[in-house]
Structures are given as structure tokens and as C-alpha cells.
Motif scaffolding. Structure first.
Motif: not given
Length: 217
Positions: A80-83, A88-97
Motif C-alpha cells: 500500500p502506497y500510503d503506508d 519511509a518518512g517520505a512526504t508527497p511531492v506537491e506538484a506530483c502527488p
């Protein structure tokens, strides 16, 4: 008629003053009467236990040092992507969610899901570690590596020696990939370098046919 309240206060003051004086005098006499005795010195030996060296706590944004067709470190393809991004402590890229990134020790971690989202919940279809080629010249391998020890900062000839059956793939412009591992039902591992140079600057595990030239363009 006004009542004078000052006289009772004066009377109380006269009563308290002798009592206070007697208390002070008694304390002074007691102090004089008691012989001064030396305070015994107590010697206590304390044996300090050796504290173990503190163990390093891995950052959430730093995956374990392995790259395989099923993923990189703790980020597994098909998870699952969100999990996976949160773990991994990764945050969404604002321009490319559909992308999430995290900075680790000298490299960048990227997770990618399908765009547009093809299933719910969305799953990881690509995980990549990379660094700027300019920062890798003459350096050593950093971040996750494959089972043969190849990773970001390795040389192309080292990769070909470790994976003699690797397929060389030309991409847009001077982008080049080495497809070094694949596994049925999982994905493939690609090493990215720039034509005319010998330094690998990205390691990608993906279920796609090859890493996209631009994930966020």
C-alpha cells in the motif's frame, strides 16, 4: 459610635513579643549546651557499570541497505502506497502527488504509484534511490546496494562485472539503464548512468518496463 480597634492589637503585640524572645533564647541555650561532635565521614565505593554504546536508531527515511526486484529496503513493490510512504518518512511531492520523497544520508528516496490511480488502495510501483552525479565523482557507494554490492556511486564496469548478463537500455538523450535483475511476479532492478560517464547515480526497483525518464514533468 466608632470603636477603637487599635488597643487590642497593641495588647497582642505585647503578649507575642515575650514568647518569641523566650523561643529564641531557648534555641540559643540549647545550641550552647550541646557539645559539638564531629560528623562521621562515610566513605562509599560506587562501582560504575559500563554503559553499552548507544545503538544508532535508523531514520524512517533511510531504507535498509539492500535492493532487489521486490523493492528497496523496507519499501516493497506492491505494498500500500500510503503506508509505505509513511513508514519511509517520505512526504508527497506537491506538484506530483503520485510521488513521495525523503532525503537520507547523501541520497534521495523516491516512491511512486500509478497516475492516474488505478486501484484502491494505491500500491507502490517504483522505489528509487539516487544522488547528483556531480556529488559522486571519485566517491564511494552510498545507500542501499544489491546483493552483489552495486549501488549509487558504483562504476558501470563494476556493475557489468557483477552482472555480466545485464541488458543495456538507451533512454531519452544521454540517459542509460542497466537492467540487472528481474523476478517473475515482482519487478526488476535498473541502474541509471549518463552516457560518456562511468558512475551509477540511481538504483530503481519497479514493476514498470523501465524507469520513466521524468516521473514529475
Amino acid at each position: 459610635m466608632d470603636i477603637d480597634t487599635r488597643r487590642p492589637r497593641a495588647r497582642s503585640a505585647r503578649i507575642l513579643s515575650p514568647l518569641f524572645g523566650m523561643a529564641v533564647t531557648g534555641a540559643l541555650l540549647a545550641g550552647c549546651a550541646a557539645p559539638a561532635s564531629p560528623t562521621p565521614t562515610v566513605t562509599q565505593t560506587v562501582t560504575a557499570s559500563a554503559d553499552p554504546a548507544p545503538s544508532a536508531s535508523p531514520s524512517a527515511s533511510t531504507p535498509a541497505a539492500d535492493a532487489s526486484p521486490s523493492g528497496i529496503g523496507d519499501v516493497q513493490l506492491g505494498a500500500p502506497y500510503d503506508d509505505a510512504a509513511a513508514g519511509a518518512g517520505a512526504t508527497p511531492v506537491e506538484a506530483c502527488p503520485w510521488l513521495a520523497s525523503a532525503e537520507a544520508d547523501g541520497y534521495t528516496l523516491i516512491l511512486q504509484r500509478a497516475e492516474p490511480q488505478e486501484q484502491d488502495p494505491a500500491v507502490v510501483e517504483l522505489v528509487q534511490v539516487s544522488a547528483s552525479p556531480a556529488d559522486l565523482e571519485g566517491g564511494s557507494t552510498i545507500g542501499p546496494v544489491t546483493a552483489e554490492g552495486i549501488g549509487v556511486g558504483s562504476r558501470v564496469d563494476q556493475a557489468l562485472a557483477a552482472y555480466p548478463d545485464a541488458a543495456e537500455i538507451e533512454s531519452v538523450g544521454d540517459r542509460r539503464y542497466l537492467a540487472i535483475e528481474s523476478e517473475a511476479g515482482a519487478g526488476s532492478v535498473f541502474l541509471t548512468y549518463t552516457a560518456g560517464t562511468d558512475t551509477i547515480w540511481a538504483v530503481t526497483a519497479t514493476t514498470l518496463e523501465e524507469p520513466p525518464y521524468e516521473s514529475c514533468g
